[in-house]
Scaffold this motif. Structure first.
Motif, PDB file in Angstrom:
ATOM      1  N   ASP A   1       0.867  -1.179   0.000  1.00  0.00           N
ATOM      2  CA  ASP A   1       0.000   0.000   0.000  1.00  0.00           C
ATOM      3  C   ASP A   1       0.903   1.227   0.000  1.00  0.00           C
ATOM      4  O   ASP A   1       1.488   1.581   1.021  1.00  0.00           O
ATOM      5  N   TYR A   2       1.029   1.883  -1.161  1.00  0.00           N
ATOM      6  CA  TYR A   2       1.924   3.029  -1.289  1.00  0.00           C
ATOM      7  C   TYR A   2       1.426   4.229  -0.493  1.00  0.00           C
ATOM      8  O   TYR A   2       2.223   5.051  -0.030  1.00  0.00           O
ATOM      9  N   ASP A   3       0.105   4.376  -0.358  1.00  0.00           N
ATOM     10  CA  ASP A   3      -0.455   5.552   0.310  1.00  0.00           C
ATOM     11  C   ASP A   3      -0.277   5.491   1.821  1.00  0.00           C
ATOM     12  O   ASP A   3       0.013   6.498   2.460  1.00  0.00           O
ATOM     13  N   ARG A   4      -0.450   4.311   2.398  1.00  0.00           N
ATOM     14  CA  ARG A   4      -0.338   4.164   3.853  1.00  0.00           C
ATOM     15  C   ARG A   4       1.002   3.550   4.283  1.00  0.00           C
ATOM     16  O   ARG A   4       1.209   3.316   5.467  1.00  0.00           O
TER      17      ARG A   4
ATOM     18  N   CYS B   1      -3.380  -3.291  -3.628  1.00  0.00           N
ATOM     19  CA  CYS B   1      -3.710  -2.101  -2.839  1.00  0.00           C
ATOM     20  C   CYS B   1      -3.775  -0.890  -3.765  1.00  0.00           C
ATOM     21  O   CYS B   1      -2.881  -0.684  -4.581  1.00  0.00           O
ATOM     22  N   TYR B   2      -4.833  -0.109  -3.610  1.00  0.00           N
ATOM     23  CA  TYR B   2      -4.994   1.077  -4.449  1.00  0.00           C
ATOM     24  C   TYR B   2      -5.850   2.101  -3.717  1.00  0.00           C
ATOM     25  O   TYR B   2      -6.944   1.778  -3.235  1.00  0.00           O
TER      26      TYR B   2
ATOM     27  N   GLN C   1      -7.147   1.279  -0.267  1.00  0.00           N
ATOM     28  CA  GLN C   1      -8.063   0.151  -0.231  1.00  0.00           C
ATOM     29  C   GLN C   1      -7.311  -1.116  -0.632  1.00  0.00           C
ATOM     30  O   GLN C   1      -6.343  -1.051  -1.384  1.00  0.00           O
ATOM     31  N   ALA C   2      -7.752  -2.250  -0.137  1.00  0.00           N
ATOM     32  CA  ALA C   2      -7.150  -3.531  -0.497  1.00  0.00           C
ATOM     33  C   ALA C   2      -8.194  -4.354  -1.239  1.00  0.00           C
ATOM     34  O   ALA C   2      -9.225  -4.722  -0.672  1.00  0.00           O
ATOM     35  N   PHE C   3      -7.935  -4.616  -2.520  1.00  0.00           N
ATOM     36  CA  PHE C   3      -8.835  -5.424  -3.343  1.00  0.00           C
ATOM     37  C   PHE C   3      -8.329  -6.865  -3.328  1.00  0.00           C
ATOM     38  O   PHE C   3      -7.158  -7.124  -3.605  1.00  0.00           O
ATOM     39  N   VAL C   4      -9.218  -7.790  -3.026  1.00  0.00           N
ATOM     40  CA  VAL C   4      -8.850  -9.190  -2.866  1.00  0.00           C
ATOM     41  C   VAL C   4      -9.671 -10.044  -3.823  1.00  0.00           C
ATOM     42  O   VAL C   4     -10.905  -9.941  -3.853  1.00  0.00           O
TER      43      VAL C   4
END
Length: 346
Positions: A237-240, A291-292, A295-298
């Protein structure tokens, strides 16, 4: 100057997984089986590899160009400059750069070592890039592997990072690479699966010193509380500035703060909704995570879900067990389309 105005007028709202819905399906006109793709967050374009070709779709998902490469089958494509694509194939060797404007191959990079005759015809498994460099993980036929750093300005190989023998799961070639410019670190991971379980590692390098600054192996280290439940996929997750992992047996989602790494840094997210707590577990399937935008898309087999922070926890610096909530992105009929192999945001 009208295009930028048109883009802002027609652009959808920021992607929210809770309210996401299918808007379009991209099908290349020739060799329509997509082997890889790269969604570009800068301009909203989509670069799709199918067979030995690369097709570009603009921000409106309109086809703008198709380039035929010398490769029969492309396994990885990455946009490294506005008109330059880095491509590789597990059926060939080396990393190749193609100009998407005129279709020409502008450069190629092979891993060579004059002191070791075993280093030849190395295949590239993963590609990442930063503002000034390209990173690619190479593997030779006998398992010797490393990550090469390529300088974008000189277009020459500048350094070799993390050379390993490849004779065990802990020394396999990195199958995923991610560069975090804010921290100046390179994150590599590899996961292998067999008849009984998954195994793999996450390793973080400092490209300046080429030293490993943190690593974990599963099974094997820092996992006393969940031994035997190795991760099936990893995402950054680059943002967090966080790491996410998806457990192979329980299906649980774990998160670790990259700024506070320890021997066992994982916090395992807990579903607040009791009726959904046991949905999507029991592992033993095809797992993908991306991660984008915080948010984490699974993807679990054919089902797509999203984990996002609740409004109350949005400003919290660290994640807790109940700081994320899960929602399904797909409808029931969407999950029947087939197994999800890759997810990207743009």
């Amino acid at each position: 100057g009208i295009e930028s105005q048109l883009m802002s007028a027609l652009a959808p709202s920021q992607l929210n997984g809770i309210d996401a819905s299918l808007v379009n399906t991209v099908r290349p006109s020739s060799e329509a089986v997509v082997s890889d793709f790269n969604a570009n967050d800068s301009d909203g374009s989509l670069w799709v590899a199918h067979g030995g070709q690369i097709s570009v779709y603009d921000w409106n998902l309109s086809h703008t160009a198709t380039v035929r490469t010398h490769l029969d089958y492309i396994t990885s494509v990455k946009r490294v400059r506005p008109e330059i694509a880095a491509v590789c194939s597990l059926s060939g060797w080396g990393l190749h750069l193609y100009n998407m404007a005129n279709g020409s191959r502008v450069d190629s990079f092979e891993w060579v070592d004059p002191t070791d005759v075993r280093i030849y015809k190395a295949r590239v498994h993963a590609i990442a890039d930063s503002e000034d460099s390209i990173y690619a993980s190479y593997e030779c036929q006998h398992g010797e592997n490393c990550v090469l750093r390529i300088d974008k300005s000189s277009m020459k190989i500048s350094s070799e990072i993390g050379r390993m023998m490849g004779n065990s799961a802990k020394n396999m070639v990195p199958r995923k690479l991610a560069f975090l410019s804010e921290m100046g670190i390179l994150v590599g991971s590899s996961v292998t699966s067999g008849a009984f379980s998954y195994s793999g590692y996450i390793r973080i390098w400092d490209p300046r010193t080429r030293e490993v600054v943190w690593e974990t192996n599963e099974p094997g280290s820092g996992r006393s509380s969940r031994f035997g439940d190795s991760f099936a996929d990893v995402a950054v997750d680059y943002d967090r500035l966080s790491l996410f992992k998806l457990c192979s047996k329980s299906g649980d989602l774990g998160v670790a703060d990259l700024r506070k790494l320890s021997d066992d840094p994982w916090v395992y997210l807990k579903e607040k909704n009791l009726s959904m707590r046991n949905v999507g577990g029991n592992g033993s399937g095809n797992f993908v995570i991306c991660c984008y935008r915080k948010q984490a898309f699974v993807g679990r087999e054919g089902e797509l879900e999203v984990w996002s922070r609740t409004v109350a926890d949005e400003d919290e610096g660290t994640a807790s067990e109940e700081s994320y909530r899960r929602n399904y992105v797909d409808k029931a009929e969407d999950s029947e389309r087939g197994i999800i192999k890759k997810i990207e945001g743009g």
